[in-house]
Design a protein around this motif. Structure first.
Motif, PDB file in Angstrom:
ATOM      1  N   MET A   1      -8.665 -11.588  -6.628  1.00  0.00           N
ATOM      2  CA  MET A   1      -9.579 -10.791  -7.429  1.00  0.00           C
ATOM      3  C   MET A   1      -8.921 -10.389  -8.750  1.00  0.00           C
ATOM      4  O   MET A   1      -9.528 -10.529  -9.795  1.00  0.00           O
ATOM      5  CB  MET A   1      -9.936  -9.545  -6.603  1.00  0.00           C
ATOM      6  CG  MET A   1     -11.345  -9.041  -6.616  1.00  0.00           C
ATOM      7  SD  MET A   1     -12.719 -10.122  -6.826  1.00  0.00           S
ATOM      8  CE  MET A   1     -13.106 -10.592  -5.183  1.00  0.00           C
ATOM      9  N   GLN A   2      -7.683  -9.906  -8.649  1.00  0.00           N
ATOM     10  CA  GLN A   2      -6.974  -9.456  -9.847  1.00  0.00           C
ATOM     11  C   GLN A   2      -6.679 -10.644 -10.780  1.00  0.00           C
ATOM     12  O   GLN A   2      -6.735 -10.503 -11.995  1.00  0.00           O
ATOM     13  CB  GLN A   2      -5.669  -8.745  -9.445  1.00  0.00           C
ATOM     14  CG  GLN A   2      -5.099  -7.851 -10.517  1.00  0.00           C
ATOM     15  CD  GLN A   2      -6.024  -6.692 -10.893  1.00  0.00           C
ATOM     16  OE1 GLN A   2      -6.709  -6.134 -10.050  1.00  0.00           O
ATOM     17  NE2 GLN A   2      -6.059  -6.360 -12.166  1.00  0.00           N
ATOM     18  N   ASP A   3      -6.391 -11.814 -10.177  1.00  0.00           N
ATOM     19  CA  ASP A   3      -6.136 -13.018 -10.979  1.00  0.00           C
ATOM     20  C   ASP A   3      -7.379 -13.412 -11.767  1.00  0.00           C
ATOM     21  O   ASP A   3      -7.294 -13.797 -12.935  1.00  0.00           O
ATOM     22  CB  ASP A   3      -5.711 -14.180 -10.080  1.00  0.00           C
ATOM     23  CG  ASP A   3      -4.338 -13.963  -9.463  1.00  0.00           C
ATOM     24  OD1 ASP A   3      -3.585 -13.111  -9.982  1.00  0.00           O
ATOM     25  OD2 ASP A   3      -4.027 -14.650  -8.468  1.00  0.00           O
ATOM     26  N   ASP A   4      -8.538 -13.326 -11.117  1.00  0.00           N
ATOM     27  CA  ASP A   4      -9.806 -13.643 -11.787  1.00  0.00           C
ATOM     28  C   ASP A   4     -10.049 -12.689 -12.952  1.00  0.00           C
ATOM     29  O   ASP A   4     -10.494 -13.102 -14.033  1.00  0.00           O
ATOM     30  CB  ASP A   4     -10.979 -13.560 -10.807  1.00  0.00           C
ATOM     31  CG  ASP A   4     -10.935 -14.654  -9.742  1.00  0.00           C
ATOM     32  OD1 ASP A   4     -10.223 -15.655  -9.964  1.00  0.00           O
ATOM     33  OD2 ASP A   4     -11.601 -14.498  -8.699  1.00  0.00           O
ATOM     34  N   THR A   6      -7.764 -11.047 -14.670  1.00  0.00           N
ATOM     35  CA  THR A   6      -6.794 -11.381 -15.725  1.00  0.00           C
ATOM     36  C   THR A   6      -7.268 -12.602 -16.512  1.00  0.00           C
ATOM     37  O   THR A   6      -7.184 -12.638 -17.731  1.00  0.00           O
ATOM     38  CB  THR A   6      -5.406 -11.647 -15.106  1.00  0.00           C
ATOM     39  OG1 THR A   6      -5.028 -10.520 -14.329  1.00  0.00           O
ATOM     40  CG2 THR A   6      -4.368 -11.888 -16.179  1.00  0.00           C
ATOM     41  N   LEU A   7      -7.797 -13.587 -15.789  1.00  0.00           N
ATOM     42  CA  LEU A   7      -8.308 -14.796 -16.440  1.00  0.00           C
ATOM     43  C   LEU A   7      -9.481 -14.466 -17.372  1.00  0.00           C
ATOM     44  O   LEU A   7      -9.552 -14.970 -18.501  1.00  0.00           O
ATOM     45  CB  LEU A   7      -8.741 -15.803 -15.370  1.00  0.00           C
ATOM     46  CG  LEU A   7      -9.180 -17.175 -15.871  1.00  0.00           C
ATOM     47  CD1 LEU A   7      -8.010 -17.895 -16.529  1.00  0.00           C
ATOM     48  CD2 LEU A   7      -9.750 -18.002 -14.732  1.00  0.00           C
ATOM     49  N   ILE A   8     -10.374 -13.609 -16.918  1.00  0.00           N
ATOM     50  CA  ILE A   8     -11.517 -13.201 -17.756  1.00  0.00           C
ATOM     51  C   ILE A   8     -11.023 -12.508 -19.026  1.00  0.00           C
ATOM     52  O   ILE A   8     -11.486 -12.801 -20.131  1.00  0.00           O
ATOM     53  CB  ILE A   8     -12.478 -12.273 -16.965  1.00  0.00           C
ATOM     54  CG1 ILE A   8     -13.206 -13.061 -15.876  1.00  0.00           C
ATOM     55  CG2 ILE A   8     -13.485 -11.607 -17.899  1.00  0.00           C
ATOM     56  CD1 ILE A   8     -13.980 -12.196 -14.890  1.00  0.00           C
ATOM     57  N   MET A   9     -10.059 -11.599 -18.876  1.00  0.00           N
ATOM     58  CA  MET A   9      -9.540 -10.862 -20.034  1.00  0.00           C
ATOM     59  C   MET A   9      -8.838 -11.809 -21.019  1.00  0.00           C
ATOM     60  O   MET A   9      -9.016 -11.699 -22.235  1.00  0.00           O
ATOM     61  CB  MET A   9      -8.577  -9.760 -19.594  1.00  0.00           C
ATOM     62  CG  MET A   9      -9.243  -8.649 -18.786  1.00  0.00           C
ATOM     63  SD  MET A   9     -10.621  -7.854 -19.633  1.00  0.00           S
ATOM     64  CE  MET A   9      -9.764  -6.968 -20.893  1.00  0.00           C
ATOM     65  N   ASP A  10      -8.060 -12.750 -20.494  1.00  0.00           N
ATOM     66  CA  ASP A  10      -7.364 -13.712 -21.357  1.00  0.00           C
ATOM     67  C   ASP A  10      -8.349 -14.603 -22.091  1.00  0.00           C
ATOM     68  O   ASP A  10      -8.200 -14.853 -23.293  1.00  0.00           O
ATOM     69  CB  ASP A  10      -6.390 -14.568 -20.530  1.00  0.00           C
ATOM     70  CG  ASP A  10      -5.191 -13.776 -20.033  1.00  0.00           C
ATOM     71  OD1 ASP A  10      -4.968 -12.652 -20.539  1.00  0.00           O
ATOM     72  OD2 ASP A  10      -4.483 -14.285 -19.133  1.00  0.00           O
ATOM     73  N   GLY A 149     -16.515  -7.927  -4.528  1.00  0.00           N
ATOM     74  CA  GLY A 149     -15.548  -7.083  -3.849  1.00  0.00           C
ATOM     75  C   GLY A 149     -14.546  -6.358  -4.733  1.00  0.00           C
ATOM     76  O   GLY A 149     -13.694  -5.639  -4.239  1.00  0.00           O
ATOM     77  N   LEU A 150     -14.626  -6.518  -6.057  1.00  0.00           N
ATOM     78  CA  LEU A 150     -13.727  -5.781  -6.952  1.00  0.00           C
ATOM     79  C   LEU A 150     -14.124  -4.298  -6.929  1.00  0.00           C
ATOM     80  O   LEU A 150     -15.319  -3.981  -6.933  1.00  0.00           O
ATOM     81  CB  LEU A 150     -13.836  -6.351  -8.374  1.00  0.00           C
ATOM     82  CG  LEU A 150     -12.897  -5.800  -9.435  1.00  0.00           C
ATOM     83  CD1 LEU A 150     -11.463  -6.250  -9.140  1.00  0.00           C
ATOM     84  CD2 LEU A 150     -13.296  -6.281 -10.817  1.00  0.00           C
ATOM     85  N   GLU A 152     -15.001  -0.520  -7.970  1.00  0.00           N
ATOM     86  CA  GLU A 152     -15.786  -0.017  -9.105  1.00  0.00           C
ATOM     87  C   GLU A 152     -14.884   0.534 -10.207  1.00  0.00           C
ATOM     88  O   GLU A 152     -15.138   0.305 -11.388  1.00  0.00           O
ATOM     89  CB  GLU A 152     -16.753   1.065  -8.612  1.00  0.00           C
ATOM     90  CG  GLU A 152     -17.781   1.442  -9.654  1.00  0.00           C
ATOM     91  CD  GLU A 152     -18.817   2.428  -9.134  1.00  0.00           C
ATOM     92  OE1 GLU A 152     -19.271   3.249  -9.949  1.00  0.00           O
ATOM     93  OE2 GLU A 152     -19.155   2.380  -7.929  1.00  0.00           O
ATOM     94  N   ASP A 153     -13.835   1.245  -9.834  1.00  0.00           N
ATOM     95  CA  ASP A 153     -12.907   1.808 -10.827  1.00  0.00           C
ATOM     96  C   ASP A 153     -12.229   0.707 -11.634  1.00  0.00           C
ATOM     97  O   ASP A 153     -12.110   0.792 -12.860  1.00  0.00           O
ATOM     98  CB  ASP A 153     -11.839   2.677 -10.146  1.00  0.00           C
ATOM     99  CG  ASP A 153     -12.410   3.982  -9.603  1.00  0.00           C
ATOM    100  OD1 ASP A 153     -13.538   4.346 -10.024  1.00  0.00           O
ATOM    101  OD2 ASP A 153     -11.734   4.628  -8.781  1.00  0.00           O
ATOM    102  N   THR A 154     -11.767  -0.331 -10.960  1.00  0.00           N
ATOM    103  CA  THR A 154     -11.109  -1.454 -11.641  1.00  0.00           C
ATOM    104  C   THR A 154     -12.092  -2.139 -12.582  1.00  0.00           C
ATOM    105  O   THR A 154     -11.737  -2.514 -13.707  1.00  0.00           O
ATOM    106  CB  THR A 154     -10.566  -2.453 -10.604  1.00  0.00           C
ATOM    107  OG1 THR A 154      -9.770  -1.767  -9.645  1.00  0.00           O
ATOM    108  CG2 THR A 154      -9.728  -3.520 -11.267  1.00  0.00           C
ATOM    109  N   ALA A 155     -13.332  -2.302 -12.143  1.00  0.00           N
ATOM    110  CA  ALA A 155     -14.352  -2.938 -12.977  1.00  0.00           C
ATOM    111  C   ALA A 155     -14.627  -2.094 -14.224  1.00  0.00           C
ATOM    112  O   ALA A 155     -14.723  -2.632 -15.339  1.00  0.00           O
ATOM    113  CB  ALA A 155     -15.639  -3.132 -12.179  1.00  0.00           C
ATOM    114  N   LYS A 156     -14.739  -0.781 -14.048  1.00  0.00           N
ATOM    115  CA  LYS A 156     -14.982   0.106 -15.198  1.00  0.00           C
ATOM    116  C   LYS A 156     -13.815   0.057 -16.178  1.00  0.00           C
ATOM    117  O   LYS A 156     -14.016   0.039 -17.401  1.00  0.00           O
ATOM    118  CB  LYS A 156     -15.225   1.558 -14.740  1.00  0.00           C
ATOM    119  CG  LYS A 156     -16.519   1.763 -14.011  1.00  0.00           C
ATOM    120  CD  LYS A 156     -17.695   1.618 -14.936  1.00  0.00           C
ATOM    121  CE  LYS A 156     -19.002   1.821 -14.191  1.00  0.00           C
ATOM    122  NZ  LYS A 156     -20.133   1.328 -14.929  1.00  0.00           N
TER     123      LYS A 156
END
Length: 187
Positions: A1-4, A6-10, A149-150, A152-156
């Motif tokens: 999930m975190q890798d995805d 990071t990929l989106i942000m990059d 499954g990410l 809500e806080d991480t998504a925000k």
């Protein structure tokens, strides 16, 4: 999930940098009073039936602050090059002497400067729209991850990071446009 995530942000940061790069390229094509070979970038010439960039069939050089010369590598390319420049509607008439083509850039009038500033601002607005579209796609991707499954806080937090990246790039667009406006309006 975190890798995805990071990929989106990059990907988002990379796409926004490309949008800024495109804006910079478009702004160099807008002439600001001085002769610049880049105003001829993107002009294609009919080279034996194939559309070819002008820079690939001729040598373009700056003679002085208001004069460009175009030396074709083949003498029979003078006419197609001249036609392509006229068709590009740059507001500059090429002068063909049978050996080279000279382009004398007239001094900009106040009215023409204002038109160019409007064009710069239009390019800036297009770049801002591109940045906002990139932001929208990134936020949609983050919301999909949240459904998968990410937390809500991480998504925000990720959405806030995307917004911060967007604000930074829009400020950069404004800075580029403002600098080009000053360059055009300087006499």
């Amino acid at each position: 999930m975190q890798d995805d995530l990071t990929l989106i942000m990059d990907d988002t940061a990379d796409l926004m940098k490309k949008a800024i790069g495109h804006l910079e390229l478009e702004l160099t094509k807008i002439r600001a009073g001085k002769a610049n070979p880049q105003i001829l970038d993107g002009i294609t010439v009919d080279y034996y039936g194939a559309p070819t960039l002008l820079s690939q069939v001729a040598n373009i050089s700056v003679v002085d602050a208001r004069t460009l010369t175009i030396q074709p590598w083949e003498k029979n390319m003078l006419q197609p090059i001249e036609r392509a420049i006229i068709a590009a509607n740059l507001g500059i008439n090429p002068q063909n002497d049978g050996i080279i083509i000279r382009m004398f850039l007239p001094p900009l009038t106040e009215e023409r400067r204002k038109e160019l500033v409007k064009r710069v601002n239009g390019e800036g607005e297009q770049a801002k729209v591109a940045i906002r579209n990139i932001r929208r796609e990134a936020i949609e991707s983050i919301k999909k991850l949240q459904k998968d499954g990410l937390s809500e806080d991480t998504a925000k937090d990720a959405e806030a990071d995307v917004q911060q990246l967007t604000d930074k790039h829009i400020a950069l667009i404004d800075k580029h446009c403002e600098a080009k406006d000053k360059e055009i309006m300087a006499i």
